[in-house]
Structures are given as structure tokens and as C-alpha cells.
Design a protein around this motif. Structure first.
Motif, PDB file in Angstrom:
ATOM      1  N   GLU A  78      -2.750  16.562 -35.919  1.00 43.69           N
ATOM      2  CA  GLU A  78      -2.550  16.384 -37.358  1.00 43.69           C
ATOM      3  C   GLU A  78      -1.203  16.950 -37.804  1.00 43.69           C
ATOM      4  O   GLU A  78      -0.501  16.346 -38.618  1.00 43.69           O
ATOM      5  N   ASN A  79      -0.834  18.106 -37.264  1.00 43.82           N
ATOM      6  CA  ASN A  79       0.456  18.698 -37.617  1.00 43.82           C
ATOM      7  C   ASN A  79       1.610  17.829 -37.138  1.00 43.82           C
ATOM      8  O   ASN A  79       2.626  17.684 -37.824  1.00 43.82           O
ATOM      9  N   GLU A  81       1.480  14.565 -36.728  1.00 40.21           N
ATOM     10  CA  GLU A  81       1.510  13.397 -37.609  1.00 40.21           C
ATOM     11  C   GLU A  81       2.175  13.732 -38.943  1.00 40.21           C
ATOM     12  O   GLU A  81       2.983  12.950 -39.470  1.00 40.21           O
ATOM     13  N   ASP A  82       1.846  14.911 -39.497  1.00 37.01           N
ATOM     14  CA  ASP A  82       2.471  15.327 -40.754  1.00 37.01           C
ATOM     15  C   ASP A  82       3.976  15.489 -40.589  1.00 37.01           C
ATOM     16  O   ASP A  82       4.767  15.106 -41.453  1.00 37.01           O
ATOM     17  N   THR A  85       5.822  12.248 -40.677  1.00 36.70           N
ATOM     18  CA  THR A  85       5.711  11.470 -41.903  1.00 36.70           C
ATOM     19  C   THR A  85       6.717  12.026 -42.910  1.00 36.70           C
ATOM     20  O   THR A  85       6.471  13.024 -43.576  1.00 36.70           O
ATOM     21  N   ASP A 148     -10.033  16.995 -47.317  1.00 38.53           N
ATOM     22  CA  ASP A 148      -8.624  17.214 -47.646  1.00 38.53           C
ATOM     23  C   ASP A 148      -8.434  18.263 -48.739  1.00 38.53           C
ATOM     24  O   ASP A 148      -7.411  18.946 -48.766  1.00 38.53           O
ATOM     25  N   SER A 288      -1.518  20.816 -44.545  1.00 33.41           N
ATOM     26  CA  SER A 288      -1.289  19.652 -45.397  1.00 33.41           C
ATOM     27  C   SER A 288      -0.346  19.932 -46.565  1.00 33.41           C
ATOM     28  O   SER A 288      -0.077  19.026 -47.357  1.00 33.41           O
ATOM     29  N   SER A 290       2.846  20.244 -46.950  1.00 29.84           N
ATOM     30  CA  SER A 290       4.064  19.441 -47.073  1.00 29.84           C
ATOM     31  C   SER A 290       3.817  17.951 -46.906  1.00 29.84           C
ATOM     32  O   SER A 290       4.760  17.168 -46.990  1.00 29.84           O
ATOM     33  N   ASN A 291       2.580  17.559 -46.672  1.00 30.96           N
ATOM     34  CA  ASN A 291       2.271  16.142 -46.507  1.00 30.96           C
ATOM     35  C   ASN A 291       2.508  15.417 -47.827  1.00 30.96           C
ATOM     36  O   ASN A 291       1.915  15.778 -48.849  1.00 30.96           O
ATOM     37  N   HIS A 294      -0.607  14.112 -49.587  1.00 29.90           N
ATOM     38  CA  HIS A 294      -1.441  15.212 -50.073  1.00 29.90           C
ATOM     39  C   HIS A 294      -0.821  15.853 -51.306  1.00 29.90           C
ATOM     40  O   HIS A 294      -1.519  16.215 -52.256  1.00 29.90           O
TER      41      HIS A 294
END
Length: 308
Positions: A78-79, A81-82, A85, A148, A288, A290-291, A294
Motif C-alpha cells: 500500500e505504501n 502504491e501511494d 501515485t 480508510d 494514507s 499524503s494520498n 484520501h
């Protein structure tokens, strides 16, 4: 372990297997055939020197070693992927992001309809799903269920959880219009319910855990008094329904009281003792923060609750 010769794509397969416990479902999750997943599992077993999964009927059960990898592997993917992005990659008008938020039905009634309107107008391909907080650990929801955003009262948050104040929620007394007990004492909406009467009348309590004590009981104990909780329910909507059809009363957040009095034959009174307001926060895993998607969600929540 030397990663130089390790195929990092195998980690996606392992993550999918840990989530699905099936080679067929894991393949569907990441776009591979069942045979490709089985072959990848064989390579993982060899590379990690562990069976990773044992068969139990139609289900693959992770070994203790595989189970120990589940959370750190999920967080690492997940990190990554973030990190990949970038801000320019996010556009709410075309994003197909799915969000899961956890909160009481207070938010299902007051917040989610506002968010749905914003999503339909500004992010037509994005989805939002609310789940109930239930009786489980609030913080555990962020670790185990893919939630989330948590919408919860202020609490001692762990260091890995980021949070932001949304609004403060004072408490008021909710009673049905024409409540015979209150009418007998000539009380009008907006007035303070006398302490003796407040303790005499049966109360309705919202408690997902089925408890018979709440914040009102702590306030009463401070002055040496007790109340009788005649009914407890897991949702605020149920509390309002019981109050509307009985001479019971309830201590509820003022925002919810304002909402339901516009829909049901209910009136608002003031409690006889000071009841501390609850500070409501939204909380999320710091991974999340800095996503971009989100961040957009958090901004919409703050905007939607600005007048709460």
C-alpha cells in the motif's frame, strides 16, 4: 534473504492469497489464471523455505510464518502504491477510488447523504461505503478491515494514526411531543428537565456494545445521582424511534436531535447536569496522509461537517 534474485511480482500473489485463501479467487483479484497463481505459490514456497499454505478442504490456510507476513506485506504494498501515485495522477472527476468509512449511524444519517451529493456531482465514478463501528476496537478497524477513515470521539490515538478534529457535540434531552410525564410537570421544549424527574423517567441509550451506561451516567455520578436505562439499542435511529413512541427520554448529541426533530414528533430539552461535549475526530492510518484521493476525501468530510 537476498532480494537481488527475487521476483517482486510474487509478493502481489502472496498478498492476494493471504486475502482470499484460494488460488482461484487470488487470481481473479490480480488478473492471473489459477494455474499461474499455483505456479507462483510453488516459487514462493521455494524462495521463502516455507509451505506458506496448507489445504483445509477447499480453503488454503496460511502457516504461522505466512500469517506473520500478512500485515507488513499489505502495508508495504500500500505504501508503494501511494508513493507511485503522484498528485497529478488524481482527478476526482475521473477517479474510480472506493472509500470505506467507519462510524455510527449518526454519520449515516447526517454526513453520508451530504457526501453522496458531493460525490455524484464532483466525483461520479468514486464510491463510498460506510460500515458500522460495532463493538470491536475502533483502532483495529484500520488495521484489519481496509477502512480508510474512522469517525470517532476523541481518544488516545496510537502514534501511527493521524487524526483531525471535526466538530464538538453537546448533549441534549430528546422526548416525544406530548410526553405525558413532562407535560404533567408543565415543562416546555427548551427547558431544563429537573434532576429528580430526569432520574425518575426511563432512558433510552445508544450503545453498540449493549452497555447500560453512557456519558450521562458519569455526569450524574458526579452529583451523586443515578438514572434508569430502560432500553439500549446499537443505533441512534432506534433510540429516536423508541422515544417517539413512548414516554422514555434519551440523552443524544444535539446535531442528531436537531436532525430527527425535523422528521419526527420530538422535542428537545436541556439536561439538569453539565454533560461534557464529545469532540469528534476523523482518524486514518498515517500511510494514507499524503494520498491525493484520501486528502480529497478528508477535505469533503470537513466541508460537509462544517456546520455541525
Amino acid at each position: 534473504m537476498n532480494l537481488s534474485g527475487f521476483d517482486m511480482n510474487l509478493l502481489r500473489v502472496l498478498n492476494a492469497l493471504l486475502a482470499e485463501h484460494s488460488t482461484t479467487r487470488a487470481g481473479a483479484r490480480i488478473g492471473l489464471s489459477q494455474s499461474a497463481v499455483s505456479a507462483a505459490l510453488g516459487r514462493l514456497r521455494h524462495a521463502l523455505s516455507d509451505p506458506l499454505f496448507v489445504r483445509e478442504g477447499q480453503r488454503l490456510v496460511p502457516t504461522d510464518y505466512a500469517r506473520s507476513l500478512e500485515r507488513p506485506l499489505r502495508l508495504a504494498l500500500e505504501n508503494l502504491e501511494d508513493a507511485l501515485t503522484g498528485p497529478a495522477a488524481f482527478d476526482p472527476r475521473v477517479s474510480e477510488a472506493d472509500f470505506r468509512i467507519a462510524g455510527s449511524d449518526f454519520f449515516a444519517s447526517l454526513l453520508v447523504p451530504r457526501l453522496a451529493e458531493v460525490f455524484s456531482r464532483e466525483a461520479p465514478q468514486m464510491n463510498i461505503h460506510q460500515i458500522d463501528l460495532g463493538a470491536d476496537s475502533f483502532i483495529g478497524l484500520l488495521e484489519r478491515t481496509g477502512v480508510d477513515l474512522l469517525l470517532v470521539p476523541e481518544m488516545p490515538f496510537p502514534t501511527w494514526i493521524a487524526h483531525h478534529f471535526m466538530f464538538s457535540s453537546p448533549f441534549v434531552v430528546l422526548a416525544r411531543r406530548g410526553n405525558t410525564t413532562l407535560a404533567r410537570h408543565a415543562l416546555r421544549p427548551g427547558q431544563v428537565v429537573p434532576l429528580d424527574l430526569f432520574c425518575e423517567i426511563g432512558h433510552v441509550l445508544c450503545s453498540p456494545e449493549g452497555k447500560t451506561r453512557g456519558i450521562g451516567d458519569e455526569a450524574l455520578e458526579a452529583v451523586g445521582r443515578r438514572r434508569r436505562v430502560a432500553v439500549s439499542l446499537p443505533v441512534f435511529s432506534g433510540v429516536a424511534a423508541v422515544v417517539a413512541q413512548s414516554d422514555l427520554i434519551a440523552l443524544v448529541p444535539v446535531q442528531f436531535a436537531d436532525h430527527v426533530t425535523g422528521q419526527m414528533a420530538l422535542d428537545i430539552y436541556q439536561p439538569p447536569v453539565p454533560v461534557p461535549a464529545r469532540n469528534l475526530h476523523m482518524a486514518w492510518h498515517e500511510r494514507s496522509t499524503s494520498n491525493p484521493a484520501h486528502r480529497w476525501l478528508r477535505a469533503q468530510v470537513l466541508r460537509a461537517t462544517a456546520d455541525f
